[in-house]
Design a protein around this motif. Structure first.
Motif, PDB file in Angstrom:
ATOM      1  N   ASN A 450      19.462 -43.388  17.209  1.00  0.00           N
ATOM      2  CA  ASN A 450      20.203 -42.445  17.232  1.00  0.00           C
ATOM      3  C   ASN A 450      20.443 -41.498  16.311  1.00  0.00           C
ATOM      4  O   ASN A 450      20.401 -42.980  15.430  1.00  0.00           O
ATOM      5  CB  ASN A 450      21.900 -42.590  17.614  1.00  0.00           C
ATOM      6  CG  ASN A 450      22.283 -43.334  19.573  1.00  0.00           C
ATOM      7  OD1 ASN A 450      21.494 -42.453  19.992  1.00  0.00           O
ATOM      8  ND2 ASN A 450      23.090 -44.316  19.627  1.00  0.00           N
ATOM      9  N   TRP A 452      23.110 -39.469  13.983  1.00  0.00           N
ATOM     10  CA  TRP A 452      23.940 -39.168  13.751  1.00  0.00           C
ATOM     11  C   TRP A 452      24.554 -37.604  12.980  1.00  0.00           C
ATOM     12  O   TRP A 452      23.577 -37.791  11.933  1.00  0.00           O
ATOM     13  CB  TRP A 452      24.982 -40.287  13.793  1.00  0.00           C
ATOM     14  CG  TRP A 452      25.195 -41.553  14.546  1.00  0.00           C
ATOM     15  CD1 TRP A 452      24.434 -42.256  15.046  1.00  0.00           C
ATOM     16  CD2 TRP A 452      26.151 -41.337  15.604  1.00  0.00           C
ATOM     17  NE1 TRP A 452      24.481 -43.393  15.569  1.00  0.00           N
ATOM     18  CE2 TRP A 452      26.173 -42.614  16.987  1.00  0.00           C
ATOM     19  CE3 TRP A 452      27.253 -40.532  16.394  1.00  0.00           C
ATOM     20  CZ2 TRP A 452      27.092 -42.602  17.270  1.00  0.00           C
ATOM     21  CZ3 TRP A 452      27.982 -40.799  17.044  1.00  0.00           C
ATOM     22  CH2 TRP A 452      27.654 -42.026  18.054  1.00  0.00           C
ATOM     23  N   GLN A 466      27.676 -34.978  19.228  1.00  0.00           N
ATOM     24  CA  GLN A 466      26.830 -36.291  19.595  1.00  0.00           C
ATOM     25  C   GLN A 466      25.714 -36.806  19.243  1.00  0.00           C
ATOM     26  O   GLN A 466      24.904 -35.844  18.525  1.00  0.00           O
ATOM     27  CB  GLN A 466      26.962 -36.069  21.460  1.00  0.00           C
ATOM     28  CG  GLN A 466      27.660 -35.742  22.073  1.00  0.00           C
ATOM     29  CD  GLN A 466      29.081 -36.311  22.255  1.00  0.00           C
ATOM     30  OE1 GLN A 466      28.696 -37.869  22.224  1.00  0.00           O
ATOM     31  NE2 GLN A 466      29.956 -36.000  22.438  1.00  0.00           N
TER      32      GLN A 466
END
Length: 531
Positions: A450, A452, A466
């Protein structure tokens, strides 16, 4: 000399604070150190260590909440003056190479857009660099930190050279360190060394990468070259010598992890997780094979004893000066550490887990540079996994990077400090640009990581959209301003039982296409536009 295995067994039961003064044992082949000499295993920085506090949650606010910048305060390394003197002696013996000469002779080739795909179902990046196959799958060298010439210079050029990235790799495969069948002989027996030069603890290497046009053919190419990082010391004969980097980070990791690096001006800053920062100088890249032919064993200079020396870059099993010959684990280039910064507060993070205390000395898990701020700022953050009693998701803070060049007074983080908003921790790298904090979170080998995005609101870090899916094993982050790219790299490799199991099939039984390492860059404008 006792073996490293025996030494480490002692360390697990001894008072942790004594580690700050004794350090781990010297590696094999370093030679006994006479009274008054220097031990190559006692390397700066050495933060004071103590057992974790029973009040480990003190100071904890919340994910994204404010933290104390003062906990990040660093002091100049106690051995900085001595280190500078040793490097000056080494400089008088070994010839040097500038960055541009090193790049001109880069001996390894990147393949852009090969079939290796650590992204899986994640969107493709804007650019992808695939390393040579041995570097992509090496169990010995694991890539971590990332920086480049956009950090180094405001104009993004080193002299006339541009489009340069640097990444750090730590030595993650040492059969002699953990599995030596004869612990009384030290890390590696002669037979083990002959069978596998990886037996030695080589520490950290930096890889210089450049995208350019081949002057002979006029075609575009991406070339790279490895450089071994070194620590200078005085050997048993009274000669200046050097060793690979070592640190007291066991059992969390094997040696210096180099989870973050920043190139700023002449200096390269390397994160030393439990201790602080190690500092290197681009003006002191030593060249042990000036004629480019390893077989010739080039003449080097003389130390204070006046004895002329030579170099041998063919033998991969030795490092430093032995019998008037210089070795470097087979690397042509060595860059010695010139200084250090160590955490002023006591280091009391628990060992044996990835949990972090909420106050006191942090971990220097990764670093990056923010040139969009005034003045330029070095970002430092922690990799943490919360557990009972240790709720910290990892702290992150910033320093004025120019303050790190003085080395005469403490330097304190300022401007802001926060706990990361990641509920489960796991930050592998972070970068700040134009008021946005980007954080890479690895999700292991079988799913994309991920990326971020966070903003500050009343001093708190809050999510901005998201998470953007990115590569498996996503590591450090580097902002390349001119191209508008947010660079990173992946750390995993195929071959072990846990690697990329979800993506193996009959055509690819070991997940080769999914786990080989790549450097990659997302367009930051594309990242910012995601929901």
């Amino acid at each position: 000399m006792r073996s490293r295995r025996i030494r480490r067994a002692w360390l697990t039961t001894a008072a942790a604070v004594s580690l700050a003064f004794t350090g781990p044992m010297a590696p094999a082949r370093a030679g006994d150190v006479p009274p008054g000499g220097s031990d190559p295993a006692v390397q700066e920085p050495l933060a004071v260590e103590a057992a974790p506090s029973s009040l480990a949650a003190t100071g904890w606010t919340s994910p994204g909440g404010t933290a104390s910048p003062g906990d990040f305060t660093m002091s100049p390394g106690a051995l900085n003056s001595e280190t500078a003197a040793r490097v000056a002696r080494l400089d008088a013996v070994l010839p040097k190479s500038g960055v541009q000469n090193l790049l001109a002779g880069a001996n390894r080739t990147v393949t852009p857009w090969c079939s290796r795909d650590p992204f899986g179902t994640a969107p493709d990046p804007d650019v992808k660099y695939c390393l040579q196959s041995d570097d992509s799958t090496s169990p010995e060298w694991v890539p971590q930190g990332l920086t480049g010439v956009s950090d180094a210079k405001d104009n993004e050029l080193w002299g006339e050279a541009g489009n340069i990235q640097l990444f750090a790799s730590y030595d993650g495969s040492d059969p002699g360190r953990e599995t030596d069948p004869d612990p009384t002989t030290g890390d590696c027996t002669p037979a083990e060394l002959e069978a596998d030069d990886a037996c030695n603890q080589k520490g950290v290497r930096i890889t210089f990468v450049q995208s350019r046009t081949n002057p002979a053919t006029g075609t575009p190419e991406v070339k790279y070259r490895h450089v071994l990082l070194g620590w200078t010391y005085v050997n048993s004969a009274g000669h200046v010598s050097f060793d690979g980097l070592h640190a007291s980070e066991y059992p969390i990791q094997k040696g210096v992890h180099a989870g973050g690096i920043v190139w700023y001006g002449n200096y390269l800053y390397v994160a030393d997780t439990r201790n602080g920062l190690r500092v290197f100088d681009m003006r002191y890249i030593m060249d042990l094979d000036p004629d480019g032919d390893p077989r010739t064993h080039d003449a080097m200079g003389a130390d204070t004893d006046g004895v002329r020396t030579t170099a041998d870059t063919e033998d991969k099993t030795k490092v430093g000066r032995h019998d008037n010959v210089w070795y470097s684990f087979g690397y042509r280039y060595v860059m010695p550490q010139v200084a250090a910064w160590k955490f002023k507060a006591t280091q009391s993070n628990p060992t044996g887990s990835y949990a972090c205390v909420s106050t006191g000395a942090p971990k220097a898990s990764y670093i990056s540079l923010d040139r969009s701020a005034t003045p330029d700022r070095l970002i430092m953050g922690e990799y943490c996994r919360p557990k009972t009693g240790y709720p910290s998701t990892g702290r992150i803070a910033s320093f004025q990077v120019a303050a790190l060049e003085g080395r005469t007074a403490d330097v304190t983080a300022e401007g802001w400090a926060n706990y990361l908003p990641l509920a489960n921790g796991g930050a592998q790298g972070a970068a700040v640009h134009d008021g946005t904090l980007y954080v890479n979170e690895s999700k292991g080998t079988d799913e994309p990581g991920n990326l971020w995005r966070y903003k500050w609101s009343n001093g708190q870090l809050v999510a901005s959209g998201q998470p953007v899916k990115t590569a498996r094993g996503a590591e450090d982050l580097y902002v390349e301003r001119g191209t508008g790219r947010l660079w990173s790299l992946s750390e995993h490799r195929p071959g072990s039982a846990s690697d990329c199991t979800a993506n193996r099939d009959a055509a690819d039984p070991v997940g080769t296409d999914y786990c080989q390492r790549v450097l990659y860059g997302h367009k930051s404008s594309w990242v910012d536009a995601q929901p």
